[in-house]
Design a protein around this motif. Structure first.
Motif, PDB file in Angstrom:
ATOM      1  N   PRO A 125     -47.811  14.613 -47.967  1.00 22.56           N
ATOM      2  CA  PRO A 125     -49.126  14.729 -47.335  1.00 22.56           C
ATOM      3  C   PRO A 125     -49.081  15.667 -46.126  1.00 22.56           C
ATOM      4  O   PRO A 125     -48.079  15.726 -45.402  1.00 22.56           O
ATOM      5  N   ALA A 126     -50.170  16.391 -45.917  1.00 28.04           N
ATOM      6  CA  ALA A 126     -50.312  17.286 -44.768  1.00 28.04           C
ATOM      7  C   ALA A 126     -51.537  16.885 -43.967  1.00 28.04           C
ATOM      8  O   ALA A 126     -52.553  16.473 -44.532  1.00 28.04           O
TER       9      ALA A 126
ATOM     10  N   GLU B 119     -37.796  11.793 -38.063  1.00 31.53           N
ATOM     11  CA  GLU B 119     -37.636  12.517 -36.809  1.00 31.53           C
ATOM     12  C   GLU B 119     -38.954  13.168 -36.396  1.00 31.53           C
ATOM     13  O   GLU B 119     -39.317  13.190 -35.213  1.00 31.53           O
ATOM     14  N   LEU B 120     -39.667  13.699 -37.371  1.00 28.61           N
ATOM     15  CA  LEU B 120     -40.966  14.314 -37.084  1.00 28.61           C
ATOM     16  C   LEU B 120     -41.937  13.280 -36.530  1.00 28.61           C
ATOM     17  O   LEU B 120     -42.689  13.557 -35.588  1.00 28.61           O
ATOM     18  N   ALA B 121     -41.927  12.091 -37.123  1.00 33.04           N
ATOM     19  CA  ALA B 121     -42.815  11.023 -36.655  1.00 33.04           C
ATOM     20  C   ALA B 121     -42.506  10.670 -35.206  1.00 33.04           C
ATOM     21  O   ALA B 121     -43.417  10.462 -34.395  1.00 33.04           O
TER      22      ALA B 121
ATOM     23  N   VAL C 195     -46.431  17.818 -41.929  1.00 33.24           N
ATOM     24  CA  VAL C 195     -46.264  17.618 -43.374  1.00 33.24           C
ATOM     25  C   VAL C 195     -45.001  16.779 -43.568  1.00 33.24           C
ATOM     26  O   VAL C 195     -43.911  17.209 -43.194  1.00 33.24           O
ATOM     27  N   THR C 196     -45.153  15.598 -44.139  1.00 34.54           N
ATOM     28  CA  THR C 196     -44.015  14.709 -44.354  1.00 34.54           C
ATOM     29  C   THR C 196     -43.659  14.648 -45.847  1.00 34.54           C
ATOM     30  O   THR C 196     -44.427  15.087 -46.695  1.00 34.54           O
ATOM     31  N   ALA C 197     -42.503  14.041 -46.133  1.00 35.42           N
ATOM     32  CA  ALA C 197     -42.047  13.936 -47.516  1.00 35.42           C
ATOM     33  C   ALA C 197     -42.401  12.595 -48.139  1.00 35.42           C
ATOM     34  O   ALA C 197     -41.894  12.243 -49.205  1.00 35.42           O
ATOM     35  N   ASP C 198     -43.267  11.840 -47.472  1.00 36.50           N
ATOM     36  CA  ASP C 198     -43.715  10.569 -48.033  1.00 36.50           C
ATOM     37  C   ASP C 198     -45.014  10.156 -47.355  1.00 36.50           C
ATOM     38  O   ASP C 198     -45.327  10.578 -46.245  1.00 36.50           O
ATOM     39  N   THR C 199     -45.781   9.336 -48.050  1.00 36.53           N
ATOM     40  CA  THR C 199     -47.054   8.871 -47.495  1.00 36.53           C
ATOM     41  C   THR C 199     -46.836   7.741 -46.485  1.00 36.53           C
ATOM     42  O   THR C 199     -47.658   7.560 -45.581  1.00 36.53           O
TER      43      THR C 199
ATOM     44  N   MET D 175     -46.533   9.198 -42.985  1.00 32.59           N
ATOM     45  CA  MET D 175     -47.827   9.714 -42.541  1.00 32.59           C
ATOM     46  C   MET D 175     -48.796   8.571 -42.245  1.00 32.59           C
ATOM     47  O   MET D 175     -49.526   8.610 -41.244  1.00 32.59           O
ATOM     48  N   ASP D 176     -48.798   7.530 -43.075  1.00 32.77           N
ATOM     49  CA  ASP D 176     -49.691   6.390 -42.856  1.00 32.77           C
ATOM     50  C   ASP D 176     -49.418   5.701 -41.522  1.00 32.77           C
ATOM     51  O   ASP D 176     -50.318   5.133 -40.910  1.00 32.77           O
ATOM     52  N   GLY D 177     -48.168   5.773 -41.068  1.00 36.38           N
ATOM     53  CA  GLY D 177     -47.810   5.162 -39.799  1.00 36.38           C
ATOM     54  C   GLY D 177     -48.288   5.949 -38.597  1.00 36.38           C
ATOM     55  O   GLY D 177     -48.114   5.510 -37.453  1.00 36.38           O
ATOM     56  N   LEU D 178     -48.884   7.111 -38.845  1.00 40.54           N
ATOM     57  CA  LEU D 178     -49.341   7.982 -37.757  1.00 40.54           C
ATOM     58  C   LEU D 178     -50.851   8.180 -37.794  1.00 40.54           C
ATOM     59  O   LEU D 178     -51.362   9.186 -37.292  1.00 40.54           O
TER      60      LEU D 178
END
Length: 272
Positions: A235-236, A92-94, A107-111, A114-117
């Protein structure tokens, strides 16, 4: 022309008037110097050197409790800064980031999320890790002992949806053990899974170890052996759309300081 006493007095008076006019202008110039030319917000720095700003941080649901404590600690260390968190499942954050939601850091709960952003964030830094456990009702009334017990069709098991990090981790560890679970529901985030178990709407669910710790006294848990478990990395990163880039970067860096890590480990998170 000779200086007469009257002329001298008039010139002195004029000089005093000029000084009086310049003084407020100097004060105004001093105030303008403290303004951020890009945002118009105060650019004064705290004792730690971080610029003061109102920050909005998008954070994974499993960070709900610990980040409230971390935010309070950061604000105390950096007077003039206010940190507001928006918690939701990482997917949802993404989506919010992709839609241009006004925020400063993520800050997500998986890489993977985050890598997709990459096009939307600065360079991410892993600030903590986590592991899964089986959450059960208080006292573990169904006597669940391990992952295999979750295959019992008489149990009401709830999991997170597969697009949610904890849902992917759950599928990963169940598939690795060749265990088939038919959940009664698939939830949008880990806190929703925990809530179902806490309210007695499910007998068990797979959540993070820290989630059970946050609901101490309301649920119990069964540990999953390391060799059968999955490690979640958090990751943040700053967001490129932030209007407070220096302040956002200072907060993200602070999350890796000894003080922040102590807050995270006290809540059950592992060192990165």
């Amino acid at each position: 022309m000779p200086f007469t006493p009257a002329l001298t007095r008039r010139r002195a008076a004029a000089a005093l008037v000029v000084v009086g006019l310049l003084t407020p202008l100097t004060a105004c110039g001093s105030d303008d110097d403290t303004k951020d030319s890009a945002t118009g917000s105060s650019a004064s720095a705290s004792a730690s050197g971080a610029p003061a700003a109102d920050l909005t941080v998008l954070a994974a649901s499993s960070l709900t409790d610990v980040f409230k404590a971390a935010g309070a600690a950061y604000e105390k260390e950096n007077p003039g800064t206010k940190v507001t968190f928006s918690f939701a499942g990482s997917q949802e954050l993404a989506a919010q980031v992709k839609q241009g939601a006004p925020a400063d850091a993520l800050v997500t709960a998986d890489t993977k999320t985050m890598d997709g952003l990459k096009a939307d964030t600065g360079t991410p830094t892993v600030i903590a890790k986590n592991r899964l456990v089986i959450a059960t009702g208080k006292g573990n009334p169904e006597k669940i002992e391990n992952l295999k017990d979750l295959a019992d069709t008489e149990l009401k098991v709830v999991l997170a949806a597969s697009e949610v990090p904890v849902g992917r981790y759950s599928k990963q560890i169940l598939d690795a053990q060749k265990i088939t679970v038919k959940p009664v529901s698939l939830e949008p985030n880990v806190r929703a899974v925990l809530s179902k178990v806490e309210l007695g709407e499910a007998d068990a669910g797979l959540v993070y170890k820290t989630d059970v710790a946050s609901a101490s006294g309301k649920v119990d848990s069964v540990d999953i052996p390391d060799e059968q478990n999955a490690v979640a990395s958090y990751p943040a990163a700053t967001l490129k759309t932030t209007e407070h880039s220096d302040a956002a970067e200072a907060f993200v860096k602070w999350l890796s300081t000894p003080e922040a890590r102590k807050i995270l480990t006290d809540a059950g998170f592992q060192q990165p």
